[in-house]
Scaffold this active site. Structure first.
Site, PDB file in Angstrom:
ATOM      1  N   ALA A 168      40.588 -24.911  -1.540  1.00  0.00           N
ATOM      2  CA  ALA A 168      40.913 -24.277  -2.830  1.00  0.00           C
ATOM      3  C   ALA A 168      41.953 -23.843  -2.511  1.00  0.00           C
ATOM      4  CB  ALA A 168      39.928 -23.239  -3.203  1.00  0.00           C
ATOM      5  N   LYS A 169      42.805 -23.713  -1.548  1.00  0.00           N
ATOM      6  CA  LYS A 169      44.333 -22.820  -1.374  1.00  0.00           C
ATOM      7  C   LYS A 169      44.402 -21.603  -2.307  1.00  0.00           C
ATOM      8  CE  LYS A 169      45.643 -27.191   0.723  1.00  0.00           C
ATOM      9  NZ  LYS A 169      43.965 -27.925   0.910  1.00  0.00           N
ATOM     10  N   ARG A 170      43.518 -20.573  -2.459  1.00  0.00           N
ATOM     11  CA  ARG A 170      44.254 -19.828  -3.234  1.00  0.00           C
ATOM     12  C   ARG A 170      45.130 -18.847  -2.990  1.00  0.00           C
ATOM     13  NH1 ARG A 170      41.323 -23.121  -6.481  1.00  0.00           N
ATOM     14  NH2 ARG A 170      40.227 -23.198  -7.632  1.00  0.00           N
TER      15      ARG A 170
END
Lengths: 283, 283
Positions: free
Chosen positions: B96-98
């Site tokens: 999700a590369k949050r």
């Protein structure tokens, strides 16, 4: 209302002048701290906040994390909140801080900006993966008449860890990110404001002058006022390209204004109006 | 099955040995390119891919953008896909590369890792906002026995724009990010592998040795094999701390293996097994 296909910068500039405000209403709903009248419903809370403070604002900024935390009902609440804000004449800046490469970047851009997605007016994105990761977002934004706000120099203390590092070739990491923002955007013909803006924290106003030098056409999204310690009075450099050159975002200081007294809606409206007048007086 | 409360690194190491694989099955479903047997249903496609290739893998890596693009039904498909992978004995690494600050970071961590959320086993995160933005993710991950994979040196050409910049004090931006990863993690007692791992692209294997020097206890998530040009044979330095020290992720080369001939499930199974054997032979 500007005609369909108007670039984001021009749309924003028209709306800022029409509503006489540069304030962005942050929506970070916490199910444990909703307004009493919302009766435990996140979307109802956001509607009430928009109804109260929206008239003093040009846009809302839903913090996507707060909705995503709630799973499917949260995603539905986000859709409802966006629809309510749009009906109230407000722009929607989705604060999602997304960032990924090629197809995945396109998917995120579609999710937030494209027809059939959430159809927000702008999206926050992270530059760590480089210009080729931002390009698909910019393409999708332009196609939708929407905007981007790239994290450049953020408002938290940890911004110093990578963003403030001095480079061997001169300048800092965040100044390089600013260069990417400047080259990625296309200034709108009417406003001179690009569809690719920058997040520049209001907690380090000493960076604002330099950021403006590096990004002459970018709209600055300015978090950090109020709870984080930033002051509206320090933001004047943001507005150099015009009143829509800076958007002052505030969430907690508006939504929880009643903690200093009064009824939630009235307190929120008064605080948003106070911020509006303070920022408007600068530009 | 390791007992509840086992740190992520130790859980992963047990599972890698038990399943004899370091392969992570990327799930990037595109509604226009689903397997025929899925009959247009994203969740059914993901289930079929998991059933076919899962036995050669230790984990799945759903690309959250692809699900988020589909709105509420996409979120439901993600939940179903995660449940199916877990039932198949696979770990779930949510790609999700949050990245965000304080409360928002906690909300994202809860959304993906905490009980009542998606309950993934690990989450990819971005370091641009600095160590204080990663700390809430690390706290939440530890509490859940889950892991993080911090973007350090990614597999795309744009990685050069910010990550590879040389610093005035020596080293590069990505090496500083590696330092944050190393200081944030706590090595598991049994495996020596930390719950805070790193994304290190397989397309630039020359960085792997240096990355391993800087992050002795981190699990490396290694994208870029196959379609992006990386080769399994170049990944040996990742496995220095043990076989679970590197996870080789592949999506397109497995899911679309049948484009070179054969039936989708059989072709995916064969390609996943080929990758499994190639990686297992290295460590």
């Amino acid at each position: 209302v500007p005609p369909a296909g108007t670039p984001f910068g021009d749309r924003l500039a028209v709306l800022v002048e029409a509503r006489e405000t540069q304030i962005v209403l942050g929506l970070d709903p916490d199910p444990a701290k909703l307004w009493p009248q919302a009766d435990g419903d996140v979307a109802a809370h956001c509607r009430a906040v928009i109804d109260a403070a929206g008239p003093a604002c040009v846009a809302v900024k839903p913090q996507v994390a707060c909705f995503e935390r709630l799973g499917v009902p949260g995603w539905q609440a986000l859709e409802q909140t966006i629809a309510h804000a749009r009906a109230a004449g407000l722009l929607v800046l989705a604060d999602a801080k997304r960032g990924d490469i090629d197809i995945s970047a396109r998917r995120y851009a579609e999710a937030f900006l494209a027809p059939g997605g959430l159809e927000a007016d702008a999206l926050t994105v992270s530059p760590y993966l480089g210009a080729d990761s931002l390009e698909p977002f910019a393409v999708a934004a332009r196609a939708a008449g929407a905007g981007l706000f790239v994290l450049v120099r953020t408002s938290n203390p940890g911004a110093a860890d990578l963003q403030d590092l001095e480079l061997a070739g001169g300048g800092t990491v965040w100044e390089r990110a600013a260069g990417i923002v400047d080259s990625l955007g296309e200034p709108g013909a009417a406003s001179g404001l690009s569809e690719v803006g920058a997040v520049v924290g209001a907690t380090a106003p000493e960076h604002l002058v330099r950021a403006r030098e590096l990004m002459g056409h970018a709209v600055f999204l300015l978090p950090g006022i109020g709870a984080q310690g930033g002051r509206v009075e320090d933001l004047a450099p943001a507005f150099a390209p015009g009143r829509a050159g800076g958007l002052v975002t505030s969430s907690r200081s508006i939504v929880f204004a009643h903690e200093k007294g009064g009824e939630p809606a009235a307190a929120a409206r008064a605080e948003a109006e106070r911020l509006r007048a303070a920022a408007w007086a600068l530009a």
